[in-house]
Motif scaffolding. Sequence first.
Motif, mmCIF file in Angstrom:
data_model
loop_
_atom_site.group_PDB
_atom_site.id
_atom_site.type_symbol
_atom_site.label_atom_id
_atom_site.label_comp_id
_atom_site.label_asym_id
_atom_site.label_seq_id
_atom_site.Cartn_x
_atom_site.Cartn_y
_atom_site.Cartn_z
ATOM 1 N N THR A 1 -5.281 1.373 -6.374
ATOM 2 C CA THR A 1 -5.851 0.170 -5.860
ATOM 3 C C THR A 1 -7.026 0.119 -5.578
ATOM 4 O O THR A 1 -7.607 1.023 -5.215
ATOM 5 C CB THR A 1 -5.161 -0.076 -5.203
ATOM 6 O OG1 THR A 1 -3.676 0.575 -4.885
ATOM 7 C CG2 THR A 1 -4.817 -1.014 -3.777
ATOM 8 N N ILE B 1 0.809 -1.069 0.412
ATOM 9 C CA ILE B 1 -0.103 0.199 0.051
ATOM 10 C C ILE B 1 0.622 0.879 0.246
ATOM 11 O O ILE B 1 0.545 2.303 -0.926
ATOM 12 C CB ILE B 1 -0.858 -0.095 1.359
ATOM 13 C CG1 ILE B 1 -2.205 -1.366 0.905
ATOM 14 C CG2 ILE B 1 -2.188 1.365 1.423
ATOM 15 C CD1 ILE B 1 -2.303 -1.370 -0.504
ATOM 16 N N LEU C 1 -9.896 -2.104 -3.525
ATOM 17 C CA LEU C 1 -9.605 -3.507 -1.636
ATOM 18 C C LEU C 1 -10.853 -3.431 -1.782
ATOM 19 O O LEU C 1 -11.947 -2.612 -1.673
ATOM 20 C CB LEU C 1 -8.642 -2.816 -1.133
ATOM 21 C CG LEU C 1 -8.992 -3.408 0.163
ATOM 22 C CD1 LEU C 1 -7.977 -4.367 -0.159
ATOM 23 C CD2 LEU C 1 -8.272 -2.741 1.001
ATOM 24 N N ARG D 1 -2.903 5.190 4.833
ATOM 25 C CA ARG D 1 -2.451 5.424 4.053
ATOM 26 C C ARG D 1 -4.206 5.176 2.246
ATOM 27 O O ARG D 1 -3.330 5.247 1.437
ATOM 28 C CB ARG D 1 -1.260 4.620 3.482
ATOM 29 C CG ARG D 1 0.152 5.917 3.682
ATOM 30 C CD ARG D 1 0.979 4.114 3.970
ATOM 31 N NE ARG D 1 2.238 4.976 4.513
ATOM 32 C CZ ARG D 1 1.896 5.208 5.818
ATOM 33 N NH1 ARG D 1 1.526 5.065 6.787
ATOM 34 N NH2 ARG D 1 3.645 6.075 6.178
ATOM 35 N N ILE D 2 -4.676 3.947 2.622
ATOM 36 C CA ILE D 2 -5.920 3.170 1.969
ATOM 37 C C ILE D 2 -6.658 4.750 1.933
ATOM 38 O O ILE D 2 -7.456 4.974 1.003
ATOM 39 C CB ILE D 2 -6.417 2.472 2.611
ATOM 40 C CG1 ILE D 2 -4.868 0.861 2.708
ATOM 41 C CG2 ILE D 2 -7.547 2.110 1.892
ATOM 42 C CD1 ILE D 2 -5.822 -0.037 2.890
ATOM 43 N N GLY E 1 0.511 4.342 -2.662
ATOM 44 C CA GLY E 1 0.153 5.491 -2.571
ATOM 45 C C GLY E 1 0.749 6.513 -3.511
ATOM 46 O O GLY E 1 1.722 6.892 -3.376
ATOM 47 N N VAL F 1 -9.878 9.141 -1.627
ATOM 48 C CA VAL F 1 -9.938 7.812 -1.578
ATOM 49 C C VAL F 1 -12.413 7.721 -1.586
ATOM 50 O O VAL F 1 -12.411 8.470 -1.216
ATOM 51 C CB VAL F 1 -10.108 6.913 -0.683
ATOM 52 C CG1 VAL F 1 -10.253 6.587 0.604
ATOM 53 C CG2 VAL F 1 -10.784 5.033 -1.452
#
Length: 57
Positions: free
Chosen positions: A15, A6, A17, A42-43, A10, A47
Amino acid sequence: MFFQLIDLRGEKQSTILTTNINFNFWDDVFHDPVIANAILDRILHHVHVINITEKSY
């Protein structure tokens, strides 16, 4: 290794998920709240979260 993946992707690559585990329970999954929070940080930066509340198949 998941954290490293991840972290490397970044802001460079997209990505996708999917999970059926609420973000509040990721501490239990990774057995380390610090790592879980770092991964989520980070995710969840820049987002779009799509929360599906329908029945899972």
